[in-house]
Scaffold this motif. Structure first.
Motif, PDB file in Angstrom:
ATOM      1  N   GLN A  55       0.840  -1.197   0.000  1.00  0.00           N
ATOM      2  CA  GLN A  55       0.000   0.000   0.000  1.00  0.00           C
ATOM      3  C   GLN A  55       0.871   1.241   0.000  1.00  0.00           C
ATOM      4  O   GLN A  55       2.012   1.216   0.470  1.00  0.00           O
ATOM      5  N   ASP A  56       0.337   2.322  -0.532  1.00  0.00           N
ATOM      6  CA  ASP A  56       1.038   3.598  -0.624  1.00  0.00           C
ATOM      7  C   ASP A  56       1.087   4.225   0.764  1.00  0.00           C
ATOM      8  O   ASP A  56       0.206   4.983   1.135  1.00  0.00           O
ATOM      9  N   LYS A  57       2.141   3.899   1.512  1.00  0.00           N
ATOM     10  CA  LYS A  57       2.264   4.418   2.869  1.00  0.00           C
ATOM     11  C   LYS A  57       3.610   5.077   3.123  1.00  0.00           C
ATOM     12  O   LYS A  57       3.905   5.456   4.243  1.00  0.00           O
ATOM     13  N   THR A  58       4.445   5.189   2.082  1.00  0.00           N
ATOM     14  CA  THR A  58       5.754   5.799   2.281  1.00  0.00           C
ATOM     15  C   THR A  58       5.922   6.979   1.336  1.00  0.00           C
ATOM     16  O   THR A  58       5.482   6.935   0.192  1.00  0.00           O
ATOM     17  N   ALA A  59       6.575   8.020   1.807  1.00  0.00           N
ATOM     18  CA  ALA A  59       6.791   9.209   0.988  1.00  0.00           C
ATOM     19  C   ALA A  59       7.728   8.918  -0.184  1.00  0.00           C
ATOM     20  O   ALA A  59       7.613   9.508  -1.249  1.00  0.00           O
ATOM     21  N   SER A  60       8.656   7.995  -0.002  1.00  0.00           N
ATOM     22  CA  SER A  60       9.642   7.722  -1.053  1.00  0.00           C
ATOM     23  C   SER A  60       9.275   6.537  -1.929  1.00  0.00           C
ATOM     24  O   SER A  60      10.032   6.189  -2.829  1.00  0.00           O
ATOM     25  N   SER A  61       8.143   5.922  -1.697  1.00  0.00           N
ATOM     26  CA  SER A  61       7.701   4.777  -2.499  1.00  0.00           C
ATOM     27  C   SER A  61       8.781   3.707  -2.584  1.00  0.00           C
ATOM     28  O   SER A  61       9.237   3.304  -3.656  1.00  0.00           O
ATOM     29  N   VAL A  62       9.210   3.242  -1.433  1.00  0.00           N
ATOM     30  CA  VAL A  62      10.290   2.261  -1.325  1.00  0.00           C
ATOM     31  C   VAL A  62      10.116   1.043  -2.228  1.00  0.00           C
ATOM     32  O   VAL A  62      11.091   0.574  -2.815  1.00  0.00           O
ATOM     33  N   PRO A  63       8.914   0.511  -2.414  1.00  0.00           N
ATOM     34  CA  PRO A  63       8.793  -0.701  -3.237  1.00  0.00           C
ATOM     35  C   PRO A  63       9.269  -0.558  -4.679  1.00  0.00           C
ATOM     36  O   PRO A  63       9.534  -1.559  -5.334  1.00  0.00           O
ATOM     37  N   VAL A  64       9.438   0.665  -5.174  1.00  0.00           N
ATOM     38  CA  VAL A  64       9.882   0.810  -6.560  1.00  0.00           C
ATOM     39  C   VAL A  64      11.284   0.277  -6.772  1.00  0.00           C
ATOM     40  O   VAL A  64      11.676  -0.030  -7.891  1.00  0.00           O
ATOM     41  N   GLU A  65      12.046   0.120  -5.711  1.00  0.00           N
ATOM     42  CA  GLU A  65      13.412  -0.415  -5.852  1.00  0.00           C
ATOM     43  C   GLU A  65      13.404  -1.830  -6.422  1.00  0.00           C
ATOM     44  O   GLU A  65      14.398  -2.272  -6.999  1.00  0.00           O
ATOM     45  N   LEU A  66      12.283  -2.523  -6.315  1.00  0.00           N
ATOM     46  CA  LEU A  66      12.191  -3.875  -6.869  1.00  0.00           C
ATOM     47  C   LEU A  66      12.347  -3.870  -8.387  1.00  0.00           C
ATOM     48  O   LEU A  66      12.792  -4.863  -8.967  1.00  0.00           O
ATOM     49  N   PHE A  67      12.015  -2.742  -9.039  1.00  0.00           N
ATOM     50  CA  PHE A  67      12.245  -2.634 -10.483  1.00  0.00           C
ATOM     51  C   PHE A  67      13.737  -2.611 -10.781  1.00  0.00           C
ATOM     52  O   PHE A  67      14.193  -3.196 -11.756  1.00  0.00           O
TER      53      PHE A  67
END
Length: 179
Positions: free
Chosen positions: A60-72
């Protein structure tokens, strides 16, 4: 890369949300990303059980830096699906904004040359859309909404689809390419 997954982002639209979740349930190896609005609308429409029944990991969108994008950047995904995509998200993506989880996922997918399949809500001059409590409403997308969809369809590594059959076909074509 072996063991790559499909990333699926959901925005805050009820338009074809039920049907998108049904397609999602039939897939394996998917990580689901919910915008803040998507998390709200899924509950408002009573679709939380359908989302949970997919048995996919949900971010879920709960971080300001969108940490999950590092998976790309780690090469975890071969495809990003954004379905359904609101006119707000389409506009942001068409003009290069990446200020939310979903728009950041789209930007990072592009920067890592991961193909995106986008099911835009506003693809015709008149649509019927599901509203909460099983109501159906007429929706008349503005010309700017239609123009933004057309603009996004011209982006590299982006396939914009206009209906559920095209969404399912595009996903299956991508999955078959990675078997």
């Amino acid at each position: 890369m072996q063991n790559q997954r499909l990333a699926w982002a959901i925005t805050g639209s009820g338009h074809y949300l039920r049907e998108s979740l049904a397609i999602l349930k039939m897939l394996e190896n998917v990580d689901v990303y919910l915008s803040k609005a998507a998390a709200e609308i899924i509950k408002q429409y009573g679709f939380q059980p359908q989302l949970e029944a997919t048995n996919h990991r949900v971010y879920q969108d709960k971080t300001a830096s969108s940490v999950p994008v590092e998976l790309f950047y780690e090469g975890k995904y071969h495809t990003l699906v954004i379905a359904p995509a609101t006119s707000n998200t389409i506009a942001k993506m068409a003009y290069g904004f990446s200020d939310s989880l979903v728009t950041n996922l789209y930007a990072q997918a592009g920067k890592t040359r991961v193909t995106s399949i986008v099911f835009a809500c506003d693809t015709g001059p008149e649509l019927e859309s599901e509203a909460p409590r099983d109501n159906v409403v007429k929706v008349y997308p503005r010309q700017i909404d239609l123009d933004n969809v057309a603009k996004l369809a011209n982006f590299e590594a982006t396939q914009v689809v206009a209906d559920l059959d095209a969404l399912a076909d595009a996903i299956h074509t991508r999955l078959n390419a990675f078997k």
